[in-house]
Design an enzyme around this catalytic site. Structure first.
Site, mmCIF file in Angstrom:
data_model
loop_
_atom_site.group_PDB
_atom_site.id
_atom_site.type_symbol
_atom_site.label_atom_id
_atom_site.label_comp_id
_atom_site.label_asym_id
_atom_site.label_seq_id
_atom_site.Cartn_x
_atom_site.Cartn_y
_atom_site.Cartn_z
ATOM 1 C CD GLU A 24 -0.639 2.711 7.949
ATOM 2 O OE1 GLU A 24 -1.338 3.731 7.855
ATOM 3 O OE2 GLU A 24 -0.126 2.413 9.111
ATOM 4 C CG ASP A 25 2.909 1.442 5.004
ATOM 5 O OD1 ASP A 25 1.418 2.028 4.928
ATOM 6 O OD2 ASP A 25 3.727 2.039 5.454
#
Length: 696
Positions: free
Chosen positions: A121-122
């Protein structure tokens, strides 16, 4: 994921009893330095995850730590340069989450996915990279956590939020385990956030995640989350409770002496047992202070007795009840009848000569592990060879550790007709605190049916036969013929009797006795599809309901017939934007019915031709609603007040005489805007005692 960070000491101050228990705490500064120094050499474990390895080996001595080393190196490299709001390197967050799970006894695959849970996600890491490096299992879990992180937690999204959370949890309970540990670390480090954001995150934790932690049996996470939420949302009550605990800390604690007495009794009886004093957490102290008033020293904790075998639990119970005075009302056997969330223990309370009453919990060490960690303690559910589906697959894979309540929710959540129905039924299901098990007539243990406490024969029928239960006409419980509305008890044997007529269906009053979502939704769907009814007659039919019809006007309905007088049918009271049909009656007037009204089918069956009808642009309308409730004083006044608060005018009202403590009300109402009808019906349902509101 935007993990929140703040003062790492804040939580330790909030939970002094945790220090007494000796739980490992992260030194974020040391971990930050270790992360900034870069990865360790390839031939040894990085110093930054030494504490994780130590906690993991305590539960899994033979675990292969090489995959954890590789996962840490990928996570540290991909998150390098990212910082939390507290100024700590971001890698400290996945490390803290992984330590929480390691302390609970999670297996290596879960810990690997936890270290990587934010990378997709990051950072620039992709699922394909995770799969190539760590395999399909880790990839599946990381993808599940990533999808859960994208769920909208807004108030308007509550029903859909829970639906997605349940699907993610049902596909693999380890996904939700990581999410819960992630939220716990964020809650521990929430102090640098603005107060309004702290409150928003705390409310979501209270409404969404704590109930799921309870259902999954992860009590160690659930109780700490409850305390953290309590401190944020109820600061005054929290401070009062904290002062109460602090005042008790200066007094002589009677529980250690009681524990010594219990040890002596069990030692003399030849029962090998470990006896501990377990302090209550903040919310628990607050709850008992509200129910018991002034607390005594023994109210601030409980005695925990750990033994090796199930039989030893009952041996301990016998010795306690022989050597001390038992408080009979406090005895509960959750070993013979486990809770819905896998919890097993014996609960009792004994009075000691000094005048104190001490609560005692007796369980085996394995029960203790499951009581603390819930599904996390059950290990990898796929070690038998079941392979995970690919992360982009929409198909559900069955988790063998899935609790019965979760299986039931997943079975019906796809068929819930609308979000409001899903949400109301879900809240009722989550409110259940225990399950019962009933058996089919053959007595085969494999034929057991798990139901919530309070379920009836109707629920058993739909759990066993699905939609075929529409034709159920009766049941035998423990060999005796009984009505379908009869409630079931744990251990009952049930034989369900089905009609041979395939066209038979449920009666409307079945909904009053159905407790499970599957039964209520199936019955409601059948009744909606068969408005004329074809089910068996009710045992005690009600007197015909007298409903005030709308005889004099057509509201904002217009018939495609020149100069025709239009009126709305009193039997179904159509309102915009209902699909409608009109029929010419005596005198040339056109009566307008909802398209699914039984009268429409009757008109067409005798050859009557319908007239096209449409609605004017004006929004006001009239409608007749039926409210069904349990009888109580002031009910009519409360319902009328709820209607008035919605800005709706009561044209007429009719109340039937009570039948079996149930009352049916009929209201003809003038609404300023037809779009307000769903909100009006919800407001009426929220009146205490009202269990259903429907269109006439």
């Amino acid at each position: 994921m935007s993990a929140e960070a703040t003062n790492p000491e804040a939580h330790a101050e909030m939970r002094p009893e945790l220090r007494r228990r000796g739980r490992t705490r992260l030194d974020l500064r040391r971990l930050g330095r270790a992360a900034l120094l870069g990865p360790a050499s390839r031939d040894r474990l990085p110093d930054a995850i030494g504490h994780v390895a130590e906690a993991h080996r305590a539960h899994h001595p033979d675990a292969d730590l090489s995959i954890l080393r590789r996962a840490y190196l990928l996570a540290e490299t991909s998150h390098r340069g990212q910082m939390r709001k507290s100024g700590e390197p971001y890698i400290t967050h996945p490390l803290a989450v992984t330590l929480i799970l390691a302390q609970l006894g999670a297996e290596t695959t879960t810990l690997t996915a936890s270290l990587l849970h934010d990378t997709v996600e990051d950072t620039d890491v992709t699922l394909d990279q995770v799969r190539a490096e760590f395999g399909d299992e880790v990839c599946f879990i990381v993808d599940g956590v990533t999808k859960v992180e994208k769920i909208d937690y807004g108030a308007a999204a509550e029903p859909e939020t829970f639906r997605k959370m349940l699907v993610a949890t049902g596909n693999d309970v380890r996904v939700m385990s990581i999410k819960l540990a992630d939220r716990l670390h964020n809650m521990r480090t929430l102090g640098v956030m603005r107060p309004e954001k702290q409150a928003r995150i705390a409310k979501v934790t209270r409404d969404v995640l704590i109930p799921l932690a309870e259902r999954l049996g992860v009590q160690a996470l659930k109780t700490e989350l409850e305390d953290l939420v309590f401190a944020i949302l109820h600061p005054e009550e929290y401070e009062q409770t904290r002062a109460l605990i602090a005042a008790h800390a200066g007094d002589a604690d009677p529980l250690p002496a009681i524990a010594d007495s219990v040890r002596a009794v069990l030692r003399d009886a030849g029962i090998a047992a470990e006896v501990q004093v377990r302090p209550r957490h903040f919310v628990s102290v607050h709850r008992i202070s509200r129910t018991r008033g002034e607390l005594r020293g023994s109210d601030f904790g409980r005695i925990l007795v750990l033994v090796a075998e199930n039989a030893d639990c009952y041996g301990v119970l016998g010795e306690l009840h022989t050597c001390f005075t038992p408080v009979v009302s406090e005895f509960k056997d959750f070993i013979a009848a486990p809770k819905f969330n896998l919890y097993q223990s014996l609960h009792t309370a004994v009075a000691v000569p000094e005048g104190y009453v001490a609560e005692v919990i007796v369980r085996t060490r394995q029960m203790h592990r499951v009581a603390e960690a819930g599904v996390v303690a059950l290990g990898n559910p796929y070690t038998t060879g079941t392979r995970p589906e690919a992360p982009d697959s929409d198909e559900e894979r069955v988790d063998p550790t899935r609790p019965g309540w979760l299986s039931r929710l997943l079975d019906w959540q796809q068929s819930a007709p609308d979000p409001d129905t899903f949400w109301s039924v879900l809240r009722a299901e989550l409110a259940q605190d225990r399950e019962i098990t009933v058996f089919r007539e053959d007595g085969d243990a494999t034929a057991a049916i798990s139901l919530p406490a309070g379920a009836s024969c109707i629920d058993a029928a739909y759990a066993q036969y699905g939609e075929a239960a529409h034709g159920c006409i009766g049941a035998r419980v423990n060999g005796r013929l009984t009505s379908l509305s009869s409630p079931l008890s744990d251990g009952d044997t049930v034989q369900l009797l089905l009609a041979h007529d395939a066209s038979s269906g449920p009666a409307a009053d079945w909904l009053e006795h159905a407790r499970t979502p599957a039964a209520r939704i199936a019955i409601g769907s059948w009744l909606a599809a068969h408005p004329d009814g074809a089910g068996p007659a009710t045992a005690a039919p009600r007197a015909p309901l007298s409903v005030t019809g709308l005889r004099g006007g057509g509201g904002n309905a217009v018939a495609d017939l020149p100069d025709a007088h239009v009126r709305l049918a009193g039997c179904c009271t159509p309102v915009p934007p209902d699909a409608v049909a009109g029929f010419v009656v005596r005198g040339g007037a056109v009566t307008v019915h909802r398209i699914h009204c039984p009268a429409v089918a009757q008109m067409r069956s005798v050859g009557r031709t319908s007239v096209a009808v449409h609605w004017r642009a004006t929004a006001d309308c009239r409608v007749t609603l039926l409210a069904e409730s349990f009888g109580r004083p002031h009910l009519l006044a409360d319902l009328t007040e709820a209607i008035a608060r919605q800005g709706v005018e009561v044209v007429s009202a009719t109340v039937e005489p009570p039948v079996e403590q149930r009352v049916r009300h009929s209201y003809t109402l003038q609404l300023p805007d037809a779009t307000g009808l769903p909100a009006l019906m919800r407001a009426m349902r929220d009146v205490p005692g009202v269990y259903d509101v429907s269109r006439a």
